[in-house]
Design a protein around this motif. Sequence first.
Motif, PDB file in Angstrom:
ATOM      1  N   ALA A 134      18.919  -0.176 -15.361  1.00  0.00           N
ATOM      2  CA  ALA A 134      19.164   0.448 -14.065  1.00  0.00           C
ATOM      3  C   ALA A 134      18.816  -0.475 -12.907  1.00  0.00           C
ATOM      4  O   ALA A 134      19.453  -0.433 -11.848  1.00  0.00           O
ATOM      5  N   THR A 135      17.802  -1.323 -13.092  1.00  0.00           N
ATOM      6  CA  THR A 135      17.428  -2.253 -12.019  1.00  0.00           C
ATOM      7  C   THR A 135      18.540  -3.250 -11.754  1.00  0.00           C
ATOM      8  O   THR A 135      18.903  -3.512 -10.599  1.00  0.00           O
ATOM      9  N   ALA A 136      19.117  -3.798 -12.795  1.00  0.00           N
ATOM     10  CA  ALA A 136      20.234  -4.729 -12.625  1.00  0.00           C
ATOM     11  C   ALA A 136      21.427  -4.032 -11.983  1.00  0.00           C
ATOM     12  O   ALA A 136      22.098  -4.605 -11.104  1.00  0.00           O
ATOM     13  N   ASP A 137      21.693  -2.799 -12.394  1.00  0.00           N
ATOM     14  CA  ASP A 137      22.809  -2.052 -11.806  1.00  0.00           C
ATOM     15  C   ASP A 137      22.591  -1.839 -10.310  1.00  0.00           C
ATOM     16  O   ASP A 137      23.524  -1.958  -9.510  1.00  0.00           O
ATOM     17  N   ARG A 138      21.373  -1.521  -9.943  1.00  0.00           N
ATOM     18  CA  ARG A 138      21.070  -1.297  -8.519  1.00  0.00           C
ATOM     19  C   ARG A 138      21.224  -2.596  -7.727  1.00  0.00           C
ATOM     20  O   ARG A 138      21.738  -2.588  -6.590  1.00  0.00           O
ATOM     21  N   LEU A 139      20.815  -3.712  -8.293  1.00  0.00           N
ATOM     22  CA  LEU A 139      20.981  -4.994  -7.617  1.00  0.00           C
ATOM     23  C   LEU A 139      22.457  -5.354  -7.457  1.00  0.00           C
ATOM     24  O   LEU A 139      22.862  -5.909  -6.426  1.00  0.00           O
ATOM     25  N   ALA A 143      16.923  -9.255 -14.334  1.00  0.00           N
ATOM     26  CA  ALA A 143      16.788  -7.799 -14.390  1.00  0.00           C
ATOM     27  C   ALA A 143      17.677  -7.243 -15.494  1.00  0.00           C
ATOM     28  O   ALA A 143      18.544  -7.927 -16.020  1.00  0.00           O
ATOM     29  N   SER A 144      17.441  -6.005 -15.839  1.00  0.00           N
ATOM     30  CA  SER A 144      18.258  -5.348 -16.858  1.00  0.00           C
ATOM     31  C   SER A 144      18.316  -3.863 -16.557  1.00  0.00           C
ATOM     32  O   SER A 144      17.586  -3.342 -15.703  1.00  0.00           O
TER      33      SER A 144
END
Length: 229
Positions: A38-43, A35-36
């Motif tokens: 905002a998706t990575a941040d949410r994970l 992921a990268s």
Amino acid sequence: MLAEHRRAEDEVGGRDLWPIVRSQVDSVTALIPHASGATADRLLLLAAEHAHWLSWVAWQENRRGAALSWIDLAHGWAIDGGHVDMASWAQRVRAHYSLKIGDPVRALRTAEGARHGGALPLSPAAEAAAVHQVAMAAAACGERDLARRLADDSLALALEVPDEGERPGWLYWLDPLRARLQAADTAYACRDWASAAAQFSDTLPDLAERFPRDHAHYRARFEDARARA
């Protein structure tokens, strides 16, 4: 799922749920490299929330090394994802652990870091939790006037966000009732026995059905404060 596990842990503890949540951490972290943005941040936030849960349960089971390891992971993932509220909360939990093992000076230092250590401002609920921990550590260090002032600040911050949807997910419990209980807990830590007993008495009846284990904890403090008043 994690929200349900949080509430289950409130009622029955987390021993039986541990393998499930531990497996969920693996599922979440396996997604992060793919992921990268905002998706990575949410994970990363989700991973941190799971790690905090595992730390808390480990502490309840007297597995201190595991508890510290998981809360450190939670803090690291929160920092990586840019989540200042969760990073502060992880430090607040470490301060709580230090206070529980009888190291109030370290607890105060760590709690102050939870309150002021981020580059961005905290949300009111996250700041309320951090300020309360500073107050408890200050009381344990003998700084009772400071602790009383901080207790007032913490209560005022928590009352700014009475609705659960306005608070970070892991602070679902910090409603006005629990905020007043935290103020009572600080009064107890300051040895203001009469004030603590009165505040506990006003809030305990509404806690029994929602948080039975916490009710038992605060009930014991109420009875002790009343006996000392």
